[in-house]
Design a protein around this motif. Sequence first.
Motif, PDB file in Angstrom:
ATOM      1  N   ASN A 137       0.817  -1.211   0.000  1.00 44.99           N
ATOM      2  CA  ASN A 137       0.000   0.000   0.000  1.00 44.99           C
ATOM      3  C   ASN A 137       0.855   1.266   0.000  1.00 44.99           C
ATOM      4  O   ASN A 137       2.084   1.218   0.039  1.00 44.99           O
ATOM      5  CB  ASN A 137      -0.904   0.018   1.239  1.00 44.99           C
ATOM      6  CG  ASN A 137      -1.944  -1.081   1.216  1.00 44.99           C
ATOM      7  OD1 ASN A 137      -2.184  -1.697   0.179  1.00 44.99           O
ATOM      8  ND2 ASN A 137      -2.553  -1.337   2.357  1.00 44.99           N
ATOM      9  N   LEU A 138       0.169   2.395   0.014  1.00 47.34           N
ATOM     10  CA  LEU A 138       0.821   3.674   0.264  1.00 47.34           C
ATOM     11  C   LEU A 138       0.991   3.806   1.775  1.00 47.34           C
ATOM     12  O   LEU A 138       0.019   3.734   2.527  1.00 47.34           O
ATOM     13  CB  LEU A 138      -0.036   4.831  -0.262  1.00 47.34           C
ATOM     14  CG  LEU A 138       0.376   6.239   0.197  1.00 47.34           C
ATOM     15  CD1 LEU A 138       1.746   6.612  -0.368  1.00 47.34           C
ATOM     16  CD2 LEU A 138      -0.674   7.270  -0.218  1.00 47.34           C
ATOM     17  N   VAL A 139       2.228   3.988   2.220  1.00 48.97           N
ATOM     18  CA  VAL A 139       2.524   4.085   3.648  1.00 48.97           C
ATOM     19  C   VAL A 139       3.110   5.466   3.934  1.00 48.97           C
ATOM     20  O   VAL A 139       4.111   5.861   3.331  1.00 48.97           O
ATOM     21  CB  VAL A 139       3.518   2.991   4.089  1.00 48.97           C
ATOM     22  CG1 VAL A 139       3.831   3.127   5.578  1.00 48.97           C
ATOM     23  CG2 VAL A 139       2.953   1.607   3.776  1.00 48.97           C
ATOM     24  N   CYS A 140       2.475   6.191   4.852  1.00 50.61           N
ATOM     25  CA  CYS A 140       2.937   7.528   5.227  1.00 50.61           C
ATOM     26  C   CYS A 140       3.414   7.499   6.678  1.00 50.61           C
ATOM     27  O   CYS A 140       2.647   7.159   7.583  1.00 50.61           O
ATOM     28  CB  CYS A 140       1.806   8.545   5.079  1.00 50.61           C
ATOM     29  SG  CYS A 140       1.194   8.737   3.392  1.00 50.61           S
ATOM     30  N   ILE A 141       4.677   7.840   6.880  1.00 49.67           N
ATOM     31  CA  ILE A 141       5.257   7.889   8.219  1.00 49.67           C
ATOM     32  C   ILE A 141       5.652   9.331   8.513  1.00 49.67           C
ATOM     33  O   ILE A 141       6.556   9.883   7.890  1.00 49.67           O
ATOM     34  CB  ILE A 141       6.488   6.974   8.346  1.00 49.67           C
ATOM     35  CG1 ILE A 141       6.131   5.536   7.955  1.00 49.67           C
ATOM     36  CG2 ILE A 141       7.041   7.033   9.771  1.00 49.67           C
ATOM     37  CD1 ILE A 141       5.154   4.861   8.886  1.00 49.67           C
ATOM     38  N   ASP A 142       4.969   9.929   9.464  1.00 57.28           N
ATOM     39  CA  ASP A 142       5.178  11.334   9.811  1.00 57.28           C
ATOM     40  C   ASP A 142       6.146  11.448  10.990  1.00 57.28           C
ATOM     41  O   ASP A 142       6.151  10.600  11.885  1.00 57.28           O
ATOM     42  CB  ASP A 142       3.821  11.945  10.192  1.00 57.28           C
ATOM     43  CG  ASP A 142       3.722  13.426   9.869  1.00 57.28           C
ATOM     44  OD1 ASP A 142       4.725  14.013   9.424  1.00 57.28           O
ATOM     45  OD2 ASP A 142       2.629  13.989  10.060  1.00 57.28           O
ATOM     46  N   GLY A 169       5.156  -1.379  -2.669  1.00 54.49           N
ATOM     47  CA  GLY A 169       4.360  -0.264  -2.168  1.00 54.49           C
ATOM     48  C   GLY A 169       5.082   1.062  -2.295  1.00 54.49           C
ATOM     49  O   GLY A 169       6.119   1.174  -2.957  1.00 54.49           O
ATOM     50  N   GLN A 170       4.518   2.057  -1.654  1.00 53.34           N
ATOM     51  CA  GLN A 170       5.079   3.404  -1.686  1.00 53.34           C
ATOM     52  C   GLN A 170       5.283   3.879  -0.257  1.00 53.34           C
ATOM     53  O   GLN A 170       4.433   3.653   0.603  1.00 53.34           O
ATOM     54  CB  GLN A 170       4.129   4.367  -2.404  1.00 53.34           C
ATOM     55  CG  GLN A 170       3.747   3.930  -3.802  1.00 53.34           C
ATOM     56  CD  GLN A 170       2.546   4.700  -4.313  1.00 53.34           C
ATOM     57  OE1 GLN A 170       1.596   4.942  -3.590  1.00 53.34           O
ATOM     58  NE2 GLN A 170       2.592   5.087  -5.575  1.00 53.34           N
TER      59      GLN A 170
END
Length: 244
Positions: free
Chosen positions: A102-107, A134-135
């Motif tokens: 999936n698209l993974v966003c780590i802030d 994934g991204q």
Amino acid sequence: MTKQSSDPSSGQLALALAQQDKASFSNFLTGDNTELTDALQTLVQKRESKVVFIYGPEGSGKSHLLFACMRLARDENFPSSYQSLTDSRVTPEMLRVIDPTNLVCIDNIHAWAGDANKERALFTLFEQIKHGGGQLIVSAAQPADLNGFVIPDLVSRLSSGLIYPLRELTDEQTLLALKLRAEQRGLSIADDVLRYLLSRATRDTTVIFEILDRIDRASLAEQRRVTIPFIQQLLSRHSVFDKP
């Protein structure tokens, strides 16, 4: 229909989305960051398997962009997940069950710098996403090699993709951002009033937008136009409007 995340952080994701439900590329004032926003939109729309590392000071809009990516992914029926590493509830175990396709966003990835166990979890996630197709989009306060990471291979991986500094807005660009936010809320505020507000408030856009939201609520509650005297009254009653 957008596929829902099945990992245990989905509750946190729902809360984060509720807090940032209006974040999108259309309401992000690009300023001097056109190359970055174009790259992010292309990555999500084409589902390119890449790593994007975004760095910039607090309040510069990093979280907004991550949520904008997730919103775009949702519009494209592409599942995504989000974690902010400044949230003490996020653990290395939670990263291990993220779907690497999936698209993974780590802030705020810098928040885990210096903790070898947490850094290993990040490294493992990177490898899983790399092999899963994934991204990965991450944000940090500084470039990868300046955040204090103790695992060199993690720094190397984070530096291997697209790297973009998020440039802060100028005073005029910040004014435009405030006007855009006010218009979205149906709030009419003259430029001189906005400039007065900017002269009195912190430059953190997240805080400024929260202040604007409070002004809007106060204006509605008191049935008053937003003028400099009105803001002066709010400033005298609420220390949150003051500069830190």
